[in-house]
Design a protein around this motif. Structure first.
Motif, mmCIF file in Angstrom:
data_model
loop_
_atom_site.group_PDB
_atom_site.id
_atom_site.type_symbol
_atom_site.label_atom_id
_atom_site.label_comp_id
_atom_site.label_asym_id
_atom_site.label_seq_id
_atom_site.Cartn_x
_atom_site.Cartn_y
_atom_site.Cartn_z
ATOM 1 N N LEU A 151 -14.834 -11.315 0.624
ATOM 2 C CA LEU A 151 -15.185 -12.671 1.040
ATOM 3 C C LEU A 151 -14.503 -13.083 2.351
ATOM 4 C CD1 LEU A 151 -14.995 -14.418 -2.442
ATOM 5 C CD2 LEU A 151 -17.061 -13.809 -1.159
ATOM 6 N N GLY A 152 -13.615 -12.256 2.864
ATOM 7 C CA GLY A 152 -12.925 -12.562 4.100
ATOM 8 C C GLY A 152 -11.562 -13.197 3.914
ATOM 9 N N LEU A 153 -11.103 -13.273 2.680
ATOM 10 C CA LEU A 153 -9.780 -13.844 2.381
ATOM 11 C C LEU A 153 -8.784 -12.691 2.233
ATOM 12 C CD1 LEU A 153 -11.046 -16.448 -0.225
ATOM 13 C CD2 LEU A 153 -10.436 -16.880 2.149
ATOM 14 N N SER A 154 -8.509 -12.042 3.347
ATOM 15 C CA SER A 154 -7.737 -10.799 3.293
ATOM 16 C C SER A 154 -6.287 -10.997 2.876
ATOM 17 C CB SER A 154 -7.805 -10.074 4.633
ATOM 18 O OG SER A 154 -7.319 -10.912 5.660
ATOM 19 N N LYS A 155 -5.653 -12.088 3.281
ATOM 20 C CA LYS A 155 -4.250 -12.307 2.909
ATOM 21 C C LYS A 155 -4.123 -12.545 1.408
ATOM 22 C CE LYS A 155 -2.640 -14.125 7.325
ATOM 23 N NZ LYS A 155 -2.099 -15.296 8.021
ATOM 24 N N LYS A 156 -4.989 -13.389 0.866
ATOM 25 C CA LYS A 156 -4.950 -13.647 -0.567
ATOM 26 C C LYS A 156 -5.306 -12.382 -1.341
ATOM 27 C CE LYS A 156 -6.260 -16.993 -4.040
ATOM 28 N NZ LYS A 156 -6.939 -18.265 -4.292
ATOM 29 N N GLY A 157 -6.297 -11.643 -0.844
ATOM 30 C CA GLY A 157 -6.690 -10.395 -1.499
ATOM 31 C C GLY A 157 -5.569 -9.370 -1.508
ATOM 32 N N ALA A 158 -4.909 -9.209 -0.373
ATOM 33 C CA ALA A 158 -3.797 -8.254 -0.302
ATOM 34 C C ALA A 158 -2.652 -8.687 -1.216
ATOM 35 C CB ALA A 158 -3.311 -8.133 1.142
ATOM 36 N N SER A 159 -2.415 -9.997 -1.300
ATOM 37 C CA SER A 159 -1.354 -10.503 -2.185
ATOM 38 C C SER A 159 -1.671 -10.216 -3.644
ATOM 39 C CB SER A 159 -1.184 -12.010 -2.005
ATOM 40 O OG SER A 159 -0.794 -12.333 -0.715
ATOM 41 N N LEU A 160 -2.911 -10.483 -4.053
ATOM 42 C CA LEU A 160 -3.303 -10.227 -5.441
ATOM 43 C C LEU A 160 -3.228 -8.737 -5.765
ATOM 44 C CD1 LEU A 160 -6.270 -12.718 -5.796
ATOM 45 C CD2 LEU A 160 -4.141 -12.752 -7.105
ATOM 46 N N MET A 161 -3.663 -7.923 -4.818
ATOM 47 C CA MET A 161 -3.623 -6.480 -5.035
ATOM 48 C C MET A 161 -2.179 -5.994 -5.161
ATOM 49 S SD MET A 161 -5.680 -3.631 -2.813
ATOM 50 C CE MET A 161 -7.265 -4.405 -3.049
ATOM 51 N N ALA A 162 -1.304 -6.465 -4.291
ATOM 52 C CA ALA A 162 0.110 -6.071 -4.348
ATOM 53 C C ALA A 162 0.757 -6.552 -5.644
ATOM 54 C CB ALA A 162 0.859 -6.631 -3.143
ATOM 55 N N LEU A 163 0.444 -7.772 -6.050
ATOM 56 C CA LEU A 163 0.996 -8.319 -7.283
ATOM 57 C C LEU A 163 0.537 -7.508 -8.493
ATOM 58 C CD1 LEU A 163 2.651 -10.648 -8.544
ATOM 59 C CD2 LEU A 163 0.516 -11.936 -8.701
ATOM 60 N N PHE A 164 -0.732 -7.155 -8.524
ATOM 61 C CA PHE A 164 -1.290 -6.374 -9.638
ATOM 62 C C PHE A 164 -0.622 -5.007 -9.734
ATOM 63 C CE2 PHE A 164 -4.440 -3.356 -11.290
ATOM 64 C CZ PHE A 164 -4.684 -3.924 -12.534
ATOM 65 N N PHE A 165 -0.559 -4.291 -8.619
ATOM 66 C CA PHE A 165 0.016 -2.947 -8.660
ATOM 67 C C PHE A 165 1.534 -2.967 -8.854
ATOM 68 C CE2 PHE A 165 -4.102 -1.869 -6.676
ATOM 69 C CZ PHE A 165 -4.538 -1.002 -7.650
ATOM 70 N N ALA A 166 2.203 -4.000 -8.364
ATOM 71 C CA ALA A 166 3.639 -4.132 -8.628
ATOM 72 C C ALA A 166 3.881 -4.372 -10.110
ATOM 73 C CB ALA A 166 4.228 -5.271 -7.802
ATOM 74 N N ASP A 167 3.035 -5.191 -10.733
ATOM 75 C CA ASP A 167 3.152 -5.429 -12.172
ATOM 76 C C ASP A 167 2.901 -4.142 -12.951
ATOM 77 O OD1 ASP A 167 3.582 -6.780 -14.528
ATOM 78 O OD2 ASP A 167 1.643 -7.785 -14.550
ATOM 79 N N CYS A 168 1.889 -3.378 -12.550
ATOM 80 C CA CYS A 168 1.625 -2.091 -13.211
ATOM 81 C C CYS A 168 2.819 -1.155 -13.080
ATOM 82 C CB CYS A 168 0.388 -1.428 -12.610
ATOM 83 S SG CYS A 168 -1.159 -2.239 -13.020
ATOM 84 N N PHE A 169 3.430 -1.107 -11.899
ATOM 85 C CA PHE A 169 4.599 -0.255 -11.684
ATOM 86 C C PHE A 169 5.770 -0.709 -12.548
ATOM 87 C CE2 PHE A 169 8.669 0.262 -9.481
ATOM 88 C CZ PHE A 169 8.788 1.640 -9.541
#
Length: 185
Positions: free
Chosen positions: A24-42
C-alpha cells in the motif's frame, strides 16, 4: 474518481506481517510490523520466553486487518496516510514530535524489558534449583513456581485499572472543557 488498491492483494501480502502495508506504500509501518513479528518469533525460541507466542497472532491479525482496511481507502486518502507513515517505534528512539509521548513509550518499554528479563532469569536459572526444594518443602516449591504467573496476572490487572482510570479522567476532562457538552443541558 480515485482508484483503490486491491484488498485481496493487500490481504494476500499480509500473510507476512507488514508486506501488505508495503504494498500500500506504507513502507515504514510495514517494515516495523515485519521486524516486530520476526523479533517476536526469534524471542519465542529462547527457553523461558514461550509466553511471547501470544504476541504472534496479535501482530499477524493487526497487520492483516489494518492492511485490508487501508486498501479500501481512495488513493487520495491513502496518500494522506503515506504522509503520516512512520516507524512504530519512533517514540522509543526519540524521533517523536511530542516529547511526553516519547518519555511514556520509553518508560513502558523499559519496564516491559525489565519484567521480561526477570522472568527469563527466574525460568532459566532459579527454577532448576527449586527441584531440590520440592523434596524438602513441597508447598514452598509450588508457591515459588507460580510467582511468574501471579505477577503476570497482577500486571494485567494493573494495566486494566490504569486503562480504566485514564479513560475516566480523559472523559472527565472532555466534559468540563469550555464549549463542550455540559451535564444537564
Amino acid at each position: 474518481m480515485y482508484q483503490k488498491k486491491s484488498g485481496f492483494l493487500a490481504g494476500l501480502f499480509s500473510i507476512v506481517p507488514g508486506a501488505g502495508h508495503m504494498y500500500l506504500g506504507l513502507s515504514k509501518k510495514g517494515a516495523s510490523l515485519m521486524a516486530l513479528f520476526f523479533a517476536d518469533c526469534f524471542l519465542c525460541s529462547i527457553p523461558g520466553l514461550h509466553l511471547l507466542w501470544l504476541g504472534i497472532p496479535v501482530i499477524w491479525f493487526y497487520s492483516l486487518f489494518d492492511a485490508v482496511n487501508k486498501s479500501n481507502l481512495t488513493l487520495q486518502q491513502l496518500s494522506y496516510w503515506k504522509t503520516q507513515d512512520k516507524f512504530l517505534f519512533e517514540d522509543l528512539i526519540g524521533h517523536s514530535q511530542q516529547p511526553q509521548n516519547a518519555h511514556k513509550a520509553r518508560l513502558i518499554a523499559g519496564w516491559g524489558l525489565v519484567v521480561l528479563g526477570v522472568y527469563a532469569v527466574f525460568y532459566n536459572f532459579l527454577r532448576p534449583f527449586l527441584w531440590d526444594l520440592y523434596d524438602l518443602i513441597p508447598w514452598l516449591y509450588d508457591l515459588l513456581c507460580n510467582i511468574p504467573a501471579v505477577l503476570f496476572s497482577l500486571g494485567l490487572i494493573a494495566l486494566g485499572v490504569y486503562l480504566v482510570r485514564s479513560t475516566r479522567q480523559k472523559a472527565g476532562k472532555d466534559q468540563s472543557a469550555p464549549g463542550g457538552p455540559q451535564c444537564g443541558q
